[in-house]
Design a protein around this motif. Structure first.
Motif, mmCIF file in Angstrom:
data_model
loop_
_atom_site.group_PDB
_atom_site.id
_atom_site.type_symbol
_atom_site.label_atom_id
_atom_site.label_comp_id
_atom_site.label_asym_id
_atom_site.label_seq_id
_atom_site.Cartn_x
_atom_site.Cartn_y
_atom_site.Cartn_z
ATOM 1 N N VAL A 175 2.466 -4.097 -0.413
ATOM 2 C CA VAL A 175 1.147 -3.394 -0.087
ATOM 3 C C VAL A 175 1.633 -1.993 0.542
ATOM 4 O O VAL A 175 2.619 -1.754 0.758
ATOM 5 N N GLN A 176 0.918 -1.204 0.616
ATOM 6 C CA GLN A 176 0.921 0.152 1.314
ATOM 7 C C GLN A 176 0.989 -0.117 2.664
ATOM 8 O O GLN A 176 -0.207 -0.453 3.387
ATOM 9 N N LEU A 177 2.042 0.545 3.589
ATOM 10 C CA LEU A 177 2.125 0.457 5.058
ATOM 11 C C LEU A 177 0.849 1.152 5.513
ATOM 12 O O LEU A 177 0.423 1.965 5.300
ATOM 13 N N GLY A 178 0.196 0.427 6.541
ATOM 14 C CA GLY A 178 -0.764 0.679 7.225
ATOM 15 C C GLY A 178 -2.192 0.584 6.824
ATOM 16 O O GLY A 178 -3.235 0.980 7.468
ATOM 17 N N THR A 179 -2.153 -0.005 5.758
ATOM 18 C CA THR A 179 -3.564 -0.004 4.818
ATOM 19 C C THR A 179 -4.162 -1.523 4.925
ATOM 20 O O THR A 179 -3.615 -2.189 5.612
ATOM 21 N N THR A 180 -5.529 -1.259 4.839
ATOM 22 C CA THR A 180 -6.323 -2.600 5.111
ATOM 23 C C THR A 180 -5.724 -3.809 3.953
ATOM 24 O O THR A 180 -5.571 -5.018 4.680
ATOM 25 N N GLY A 181 -5.434 -3.505 3.006
ATOM 26 C CA GLY A 181 -4.590 -4.340 2.120
ATOM 27 C C GLY A 181 -3.581 -4.897 2.639
ATOM 28 O O GLY A 181 -3.184 -6.093 2.817
ATOM 29 N N ALA A 182 -2.876 -4.112 3.508
ATOM 30 C CA ALA A 182 -1.800 -4.678 4.266
ATOM 31 C C ALA A 182 -2.246 -5.871 5.194
ATOM 32 O O ALA A 182 -1.404 -6.999 5.497
ATOM 33 N N ILE A 183 -3.328 -5.415 6.132
ATOM 34 C CA ILE A 183 -3.705 -6.236 6.931
ATOM 35 C C ILE A 183 -4.244 -7.698 6.524
ATOM 36 O O ILE A 183 -3.819 -8.818 6.904
ATOM 37 N N THR A 188 4.878 -13.786 1.899
ATOM 38 C CA THR A 188 5.843 -12.818 2.439
ATOM 39 C C THR A 188 5.293 -11.343 2.310
ATOM 40 O O THR A 188 5.169 -11.164 1.102
ATOM 41 N N VAL A 189 5.006 -10.688 3.353
ATOM 42 C CA VAL A 189 4.465 -9.023 3.015
ATOM 43 C C VAL A 189 5.485 -8.226 2.832
ATOM 44 O O VAL A 189 6.177 -7.994 4.176
ATOM 45 N N GLU A 190 5.352 -7.416 1.845
ATOM 46 C CA GLU A 190 6.446 -6.496 1.761
ATOM 47 C C GLU A 190 5.807 -5.036 1.845
ATOM 48 O O GLU A 190 4.882 -4.734 1.105
ATOM 49 N N GLN A 191 6.130 -4.335 2.883
ATOM 50 C CA GLN A 191 5.353 -2.841 3.021
ATOM 51 C C GLN A 191 6.020 -1.664 2.452
ATOM 52 O O GLN A 191 7.184 -1.681 2.570
ATOM 53 N N TYR A 192 5.497 -0.997 1.715
ATOM 54 C CA TYR A 192 6.075 0.322 1.030
ATOM 55 C C TYR A 192 5.352 1.640 1.504
ATOM 56 O O TYR A 192 4.113 1.328 1.960
ATOM 57 N N ASN A 193 5.992 2.729 1.563
ATOM 58 C CA ASN A 193 5.459 4.001 2.009
ATOM 59 C C ASN A 193 4.048 4.401 1.071
ATOM 60 O O ASN A 193 2.948 4.980 1.727
ATOM 61 N N LYS A 194 4.428 4.184 -0.103
ATOM 62 C CA LYS A 194 3.537 4.546 -1.075
ATOM 63 C C LYS A 194 2.995 3.278 -1.909
ATOM 64 O O LYS A 194 3.765 2.395 -2.096
ATOM 65 N N GLY A 195 1.805 3.494 -2.143
ATOM 66 C CA GLY A 195 1.063 2.232 -2.896
ATOM 67 C C GLY A 195 1.799 1.982 -4.270
ATOM 68 O O GLY A 195 2.100 1.141 -4.814
#
Ligand code: ARG
Length: 246
Positions: A139-147, A156-163
Motif C-alpha cells: 500500500v502507499q503510506l498514509g492512504t485509506t488503502g493502508a488503513i 502482512t501490510v507493506e507500506q511504500y512511500n509511493k503507490g
C-alpha cells in the motif's frame, strides 16, 4: 520649518497607511495546494510540471478567487498536516473523506466518487478481496488503502512511500497484491505487463479538498467554485481529459 512639519505629517500618514495595508491580510496573491504528485491521473509529473485532475480543479478555484495557484509537492502523509498548520491553504491529493481526517481538517463537497481496488499479477490465486487473508499486501503510506489493509485478517501490510513502489514490489513478488485507488491502479497496470485489477472493488469512497478547520470563508469559496465547475460541465471536461471512458 512649517513646510517640513507638513511633510513629516504627510509622511507619517503615508507610513501609517502602508503599515495598515501590511497588517490587513498581507495582500494574499496565491493559493497554496499541498499534494503528492505520485498519483496519476489526479496529480503527477509530466516533464517539469505537476499536472492532473486535482491540479486543474485547484487552478480553477484559485482563478475564481483571483489568486495564483502554487503547488507544494510533499509526502502523501504530510498533506493533511500541511493544511492543518496553515503551510498550505488546500489539500488536493485524491484525498478520501474519512472520519479520522475530519478530526483534523474540513472537507469541501466531494468532487468525485472513487474506489479502492486490488491489483494482482496475472495467474495469482487471489480472485476476490476475501482471498487476501493471510497475504502480503502493498500500500502507499498514509492512504485509506493502508488503513483498510490493516483490517485484513492475518495479512502482512507493506507500506511504500509511493503507490508506484508498491506496484514494483508486486512485480518483484515481494507482495501478493496492492490495494490502491482505481484510477492510479489503471495507470500503473497499463504501464506494466502482467498485472490486472480485481473486478470486485474493496471500498467506494469520496474525494474532496481539505481545508483548515478555522477557514470557513475558504471552505465556502471552494464549494461555490466546485458547484460552478459541476454545473458548467467543466469538471466533466477536466475528468474526460485525463480518464478515458471504457
Ligand atoms: N484516496 C486515498 C487516500 O485518501 C489515496 C490518495 C493518495 N493520493 C496521492 N496524491 N498520493 O488516502
Amino acid at each position: 520649518m512649517k513646510i517640513s512639519k507638513i511633510i513629516c505629517g504627510a509622511l507619517a500618514a503615508v507610513m501609517a497607511a502602508a503599515f495598515a495595508g501590511c497588517s490587513n491580510g498581507s495582500e494574499k496573491t496565491t493559493l497554496v495546494m499541498a499534494t503528492n504528485a505520485e498519483f496519476p491521473p489526479y496529480e503527477f509529473r509530466e516533464g517539469g510540471d505537476i499536472v492532473g485532475i486535482d491540479v486543474e480543479i485547484a487552478r480553477a478555484v484559485a482563478e475564481d478567487m483571483g489568486l495564483e495557484l502554487v503547488i507544494e509537492d510533499m509526502a502523501f502523509d504530510s498533506v493533511i498536516a500541511a493544511v492543518q498548520s496553515g503551510k498550505a491553504d488546500i489539500g488536493a491529493a485524491g484525498l478520501t473523506v474519512s472520519e479520522d481526517r475530519l478530526e483534523n481538517v474540513n472537507f469541501s463537497d466531494p468532487y468525485t466518487t472513487a474506489a479502492q481496488v486490488v491489483i494482482i499479477k496475472d495467474g495469482s490465486p487471489v480472485a476476490s478481496p476475501n482471498d487476501l487473508m493471510g497475504k502480503k499486501v502493498g500500500v502507499q503510506l498514509g492512504t485509506t488503502g493502508a488503513i483498510y489493509a490493516e483490517d485484513i485478517e492475518d495479512a502482512t501490510v507493506e507500506q511504500y512511500n509511493k503507490g508506484f513502489e508498491a506496484v514494483q514490489a508486486l512485480l518483484q513478488d515481494k507482495v501478493d497484491a496492492v490495494i490502491i485507488d482505481r484510477e492510479p491502479a489503471k495507470v500503473f497496470v497499463s504501464q506494466n505487463e502482467g498485472l490486472k485489477i480485481l473486478d470486485e472493488e474493496f471500498t467506494v469512497e469520496d474525494y474532496a479538498i481539505a481545508i483548515a478547520k478555522d477557514n470557513d470563508e475558504l471552505l465556502e469559496k471552494v464549494n461555490s467554485s466546485l458547484a460552478n465547475l459541476k454545473s458548467s460541465g467543466k469538471l466533466q471536461e477536466i475528468t474526460d481529459k485525463y480518464i478515458s471512458a471504457e
